[in-house]
Design a protein around this motif. Structure first.
Motif, PDB file in Angstrom:
ATOM      1  N   UNK A  35       0.744  -1.126   0.025  1.00  0.00           N
ATOM      2  CA  UNK A  35      -0.060   0.073   0.205  1.00  0.00           C
ATOM      3  C   UNK A  35       0.929   1.076  -0.188  1.00  0.00           C
ATOM      4  N   UNK A  36       2.301   1.139  -0.011  1.00  0.00           N
ATOM      5  CA  UNK A  36       3.116   2.313   0.031  1.00  0.00           C
ATOM      6  C   UNK A  36       3.130   3.034  -1.173  1.00  0.00           C
ATOM      7  N   UNK A  37       2.942   2.395  -2.293  1.00  0.00           N
ATOM      8  CA  UNK A  37       2.872   3.107  -3.486  1.00  0.00           C
ATOM      9  C   UNK A  37       1.771   3.212  -4.353  1.00  0.00           C
ATOM     10  N   UNK A  38       0.963   3.964  -3.684  1.00  0.00           N
ATOM     11  CA  UNK A  38      -0.534   4.104  -4.520  1.00  0.00           C
ATOM     12  C   UNK A  38      -0.018   5.009  -5.887  1.00  0.00           C
ATOM     13  N   UNK A  39      -1.140   4.790  -6.866  1.00  0.00           N
ATOM     14  CA  UNK A  39      -0.863   5.708  -7.858  1.00  0.00           C
ATOM     15  C   UNK A  39      -1.000   7.218  -7.815  1.00  0.00           C
ATOM     16  N   UNK A  40      -0.162   7.810  -7.998  1.00  0.00           N
ATOM     17  CA  UNK A  40      -0.372   9.351  -7.879  1.00  0.00           C
ATOM     18  C   UNK A  40      -1.199   9.918  -8.950  1.00  0.00           C
ATOM     19  N   UNK A  41      -2.102  11.063  -8.359  1.00  0.00           N
ATOM     20  CA  UNK A  41      -2.661  11.884  -9.295  1.00  0.00           C
ATOM     21  C   UNK A  41      -1.854  12.850 -10.106  1.00  0.00           C
ATOM     22  N   UNK A  42      -2.239  13.235 -11.102  1.00  0.00           N
ATOM     23  CA  UNK A  42      -1.364  14.253 -11.911  1.00  0.00           C
ATOM     24  C   UNK A  42      -2.164  15.590 -12.432  1.00  0.00           C
ATOM     25  N   UNK A  43      -1.649  16.679 -12.250  1.00  0.00           N
ATOM     26  CA  UNK A  43      -2.263  17.599 -12.863  1.00  0.00           C
ATOM     27  C   UNK A  43      -1.243  18.610 -13.534  1.00  0.00           C
ATOM     28  N   UNK A  44      -1.583  19.156 -14.830  1.00  0.00           N
ATOM     29  CA  UNK A  44      -0.759  19.974 -15.533  1.00  0.00           C
ATOM     30  C   UNK A  44      -1.305  21.340 -15.760  1.00  0.00           C
ATOM     31  N   UNK A  45      -0.741  22.334 -15.206  1.00  0.00           N
ATOM     32  CA  UNK A  45      -1.153  23.859 -15.405  1.00  0.00           C
ATOM     33  C   UNK A  45      -0.286  24.711 -16.187  1.00  0.00           C
ATOM     34  N   UNK A  46      -0.971  25.268 -17.109  1.00  0.00           N
ATOM     35  CA  UNK A  46      -0.383  26.249 -17.985  1.00  0.00           C
ATOM     36  C   UNK A  46      -0.288  27.588 -17.656  1.00  0.00           C
ATOM     37  N   UNK A  47       1.014  28.019 -17.698  1.00  0.00           N
ATOM     38  CA  UNK A  47       1.054  29.584 -17.334  1.00  0.00           C
ATOM     39  C   UNK A  47       1.437  30.469 -18.250  1.00  0.00           C
ATOM     40  N   UNK A  48       0.697  31.407 -18.666  1.00  0.00           N
ATOM     41  CA  UNK A  48       1.022  32.323 -19.672  1.00  0.00           C
ATOM     42  C   UNK A  48       1.462  33.868 -19.161  1.00  0.00           C
ATOM     43  N   UNK A  49       2.519  34.332 -20.097  1.00  0.00           N
ATOM     44  CA  UNK A  49       3.372  35.457 -19.118  1.00  0.00           C
ATOM     45  C   UNK A  49       2.883  36.375 -20.002  1.00  0.00           C
ATOM     46  N   UNK A  50       2.427  37.614 -19.165  1.00  0.00           N
ATOM     47  CA  UNK A  50       2.080  38.909 -19.928  1.00  0.00           C
ATOM     48  C   UNK A  50       2.599  40.012 -18.991  1.00  0.00           C
ATOM     49  N   UNK A  51       2.619  41.201 -19.739  1.00  0.00           N
ATOM     50  CA  UNK A  51       2.770  42.485 -19.032  1.00  0.00           C
ATOM     51  C   UNK A  51       1.412  43.160 -18.652  1.00  0.00           C
TER      52      UNK A  51
END
Length: 859
Positions: A297-313
């Protein structure tokens, strides 16, 4: 193992036992009471349970010869402890041998006692001989320790002896637990008149579908603290007795969740009878014990989340090729203007500081991936650190202060190297440079348009008006006011605090000259003209038209932030003299008190468990706990707040609360007046007083006294006061003695008359003269009904209470005399004023000091 032989031989009894205690539990009469000889000679087996073990029995239907050949039974029982075991075939064999040997010797034609009436004694040696042929084994499997129930016996029909052996090999079936015992009868006797059930007592319940292959297993190492949930046959299983059993064919479900925000929960289903079931990834069988493999039980499947960051002035333009840093990771170059961050497992619930920079542009955000919905737009802003090169004819100047204010007149920064960020860069500011040795210089500044560093040229000060003496510089911000008063010019310097005002520009109102001490050999300090922006200065022209219809009143008060603090590093945050005099004085107007409070709040010398503001951050102030300067400043703030509280109570006419407050010498008139009010007349006095917010404390005291006094008495008193003032002014031309302790030269009879007289004229003449004694003043106070004279006498008596601490100082008594209409032209006041003008008043804080000084002056 133990043997119990019991039968209906001359009645039901135990014939033989290897354990008397067991005989008591096992030997039970199983006859139903039926008299059916068809079952004679037929046999049945049974299984029963005690608290310590299992009982296997063989019953045979016989006749009780000695009891008139009544139908009866003989039973051979084998007891095995729960931790011991014999194979099923051995159990059947042992019971059969016991029955056979006994029958061959003591039963004839199914009649006990060989059918004889005379009792035959048995020889039981054959029992021990048989027991030596069978060896019980220690049980290695774990079984639930069942106990028989309360219902009469149930029964099972077995097909053959092999099947009976299987039942005896696996005696622990939960279906048995409700019954006293379970009888096993050959299926050949089913629906047969010879069926022994016709004689043996039973419940009539046949147990069918006993699945001997649905074997029993038991949880061995279950731990509730591990968070693993095991559900079998629809019920959660634990390590508790009677709840730790799982049968081979039951549906088993395993659940585990380490942290649902970070990992997918583990969920496995299957049966123990299926070796390919996914539950075997987390379970292991040893004999009939179930071990949980917690490491799995020590290695459950991790959840994954990808976040996109846009750079502006800040204007919405994309910024390409910037550098980005996620947490403490190294900066990396962004290809384009978009960057994708992937977070998994426990990183989803951590807070991440994301920083982006490119050239003079930078920005950062605080990100919690778990809560982020959609993509992120990170706005980076330009940062400009402005530098000012302040110079005079001799080169760079370092000893100066700077004020940077926005167009609304609010202080932006006092830093010599201010930082402008984002939209602040495009704004216009008013900057003032202040220096002890130079003329102040003001100029507009826009970080986006002005050069950086910016050169600033200062002009040395010329103290023309007071070349040989110190004075005070007068500073006027031409944005708010003019260097004039009533259209008459105002010079750059004054020897004392200005006693005149200053002409304001349109939309502003002059408030006061605010003093700031400076460390300089050229002058004592400077006074800055303080203005207040009027409400109508903030309203656009079109609002004047709308206001006539909508009756909208917008009141905006903007307080111009005080000049920068003194640059003397050794200065202490002492209570400014003008503020101290004001809170102890007679006015106590809220507007002035609030201005003083705001000024003091800006002079906070240190921070104690408070969040630092932008101003403090620019000044680089460090937090100081319990510093002396901070405590002094805090006491000054409290003095202002106490004065504000006092004025609020006065305005609200809360006489009961006002009686509990302390009053200075200058405020004694009000205290005495309030003390005269009967509590039953508070509402009447409030109604008659009306609005007092614009009145001094003396004016309020006089108004209270006027309300309390009969009108005729008040008129007579006023005439007497005027007459005494006239006589006193004529007497001023004649010099009088100046000592408090001078021996009296009046005749004894005259002294007596003065002491006992309550005449107002005599009292006024006495307190204006130079011959003042404490006991005489106390006598006059008792013999006058004039509250004004009483408060004046109390004021003089305060001299004997001076202790040099706080408000009880020489300065306070001199100021009180100056404001009292009876004392301002008295000999006492003249002496005190003359002493002060000659600068000989240092250290005069107590009554003894003042008496000594007056005496030396008289000599």
């Amino acid at each position: 193992m133990d043997i119990v032989i019991h039968a209906t031989k001359d009645g039901y009894r135990t014939l033989y036992t290897t354990n008397e205690d067991l005989a008591y539990l096992i030997a039970k009469d199983m006859r139903s009471g039926a008299n059916n000889d068809n079952s004679l000679g037929q046999s049945a087996f049974s299984i029963a349970f005690t608290a310590n073990g299992t009982v296997y029995t063989k019953y045979t239907i016989v006749k009780d010869t000695q009891r008139s050949n009544a139908l009866g039974i003989i039973a051979f029982s084998l007891f095995l402890n729960y931790n011991k075991i014999l194979k099923g075939e051995e159990i059947i064999s042992l019971l059969g041998e016991l029955s056979k040997k006994y029958s061959n010797n003591y039963i004839k034609n199914n009649y006990l006692n060989r059918g004889e009436k005379t009792l035959i004694r048995e020889d039981w040696d054959f029992v021990n001989a048989l027991l030596t042929e069978y060896k019980e084994q220690v049980k290695i499997q774990k079984n639930e320790e069942l106990e028989s129930g309360n219902k009469d016996a149930a029964f099972i029909y077995y097909k053959n002896e092999d099947e009976l052996k299987e039942y005896f090999n696996k005696p622990f079936q939960e279906e048995y637990s409700d019954y006293k015992q379970v009888l096993f009868i050959s299926i050949d006797l089913k629906d047969n008149l010879k069926n022994p059930l016709n004689v043996l007592s039973n419940s009539g319940e046949e147990l069918k579908d006993i699945d001997l292959k649905n074997e029993y297993y038991y949880l061995d190492n279950y731990s509730r603290s591990k968070g693993v949930s095991i559900i079998a046959d629809g019920k959660e299983r634990t390590d508790v007795k009677n709840n730790n059993c799982i049968r081979a064919k039951w549906q088993v479900e395993i659940k585990y969740s380490k942290e649902e925000r970070c990992f997918w929960p583990i969920q496995a289903k299957g049966t123990l009878s299926n070796p390919d079931s996914e539950i075997y990834k987390y379970l292991e069988l040893k004999n009939n014990q179930i071990s949980i493999k917690y490491d799995a039980f020590n290695t459950p499947e991790p959840k994954v989340k990808t976040i996109s960051i846009e750079i502006k002035d800040r204007k919405g333009n994309y910024i390409d090729e910037a550098d980005i840093q996620i947490g403490t990771k190294p900066y990396e170059k962004i290809g384009g203007h978009q960057y994708e961050c992937t977070f998994s497992g426990e990183d989803l619930i951590k807070r991440w500081d994301i920083s982006v920079k490119k050239g003079v542009f930078s920005g950062n955000i605080d990100l919690l991936p778990e809560n982020q919905i959609g993509n992120i737009v990170l706005v980076i802003q330009e940062h400009i650190n402005a530098t000012f090169l302040v110079k005079d004819d001799k080169g760079l100047v370092f000893d100066y202060n700077i004020q940077i204010k926005n167009q609304q007149g609010d202080l932006f920064s006092n830093s010599k190297e201010p930082e402008f960020i984002g939209e602040d860069i495009d704004k216009l500011y008013d900057i003032t440079i202040l220096s002890n040795k130079h003329e102040s210089k003001s100029f507009p500044y826009c970080p986006a348009k002005d050069e950086n560093p910016k050169d600033i040229k200062l002009i040395n000060k010329q103290l023309i008006e007071y070349p040989n003496d110190k004075g005070f510089e007068l500073i006027i911000n031409n944005k708010f006011g003019k260097r004039s008063f009533k259209n008459k010019p105002i010079g750059k310097y004054e020897k004392n605090k200005p006693e005149f005002g200053c002409d304001p520009n349109f939309g502003y109102k002059f408030i006061e000259w605010k003093y700031q001490e400076q460390s300089s050999k050229d002058y004592d300090g400077y006074y800055e003209a303080i203005f207040k922006k009027m409400w109508y200065n903030k309203i656009p022209k079109w609002c004047w038209i709308v206001s006539s219809i909508a009756a909208v009143f917008i009141i905006v008060f903007t307080l111009i932030y005080k000049l920068s603090y003194s640059d003397n590093p050794q200065s202490h945050y002492e209570f400014p003299v003008h503020m101290q005099k004001y809170v102890q004085g007679d006015s106590l107007f809220l507007d002035t008190l609030n201005i003083y409070k705001q000024d003091l709040e800006h002079q906070n010398p240190g921070v104690i468990e408070k969040k630092r503001g932008l101003f403090d951050w620019f000044m680089g102030r460090k937090k100081e706990n319990d510093s002396t300067e901070y405590n002094d400043w805090k006491e000054n703030i409290k003095s202002i707040e106490d004065a504000i509280n006092k004025r609020n109570l006065i305005n609200d006419k809360e006489f009961k609360k006002l009686l509990k407050l302390d009053y200075s010498l200058e405020q004694q008139n009000l205290e005495i007046a309030i003390q005269k009010i009967d509590s039953t007349k508070y509402n009447e006095i409030r109604k008659n007083l009306g609005d007092v917010s614009n009145k001094t404390l003396s004016e309020i005291a006089d108004a209270i006294n006027d309300i309390l006094k009969p009108k005729e008495s008040l008129k007579d008193e006023e005439l007497n006061v005027k007459e005494e003032e006239k006589k006193s002014s004529q007497k001023k031309e004649t010099p009088s003695t100046n000592t408090l302790e001078q021996p009296q030269r009046q005749a004894p009879q005259k002294q007596k008359n003065i002491a006992l007289s309550s005449n107002t004229n005599e009292i006024i003449q006495y307190i204006k003269g130079g011959e003042l004694k404490k006991n005489k003043l106390e006598e006059y106070k008792q013999h006058t009904s004039d509250p004004v004279l009483k408060s004046t006498i109390d004021l003089i008596l305060k001299i004997w209470k001076l202790d040099g601490n706080g408000k009880n100082t020489y300065s306070s008594i001199q100021q009180s005399c100056n404001e009292n209409k009876y004392l301002k032209d008295s000999e006492l006041h003249k002496t005190l004023k003359s002493t002060k003008e000659n600068a000989n008043y240092a250290g005069l804080t107590t009554a003894e000091d003042i008496l000594k000084k007056l005496k030396s002056k008289g000599q």
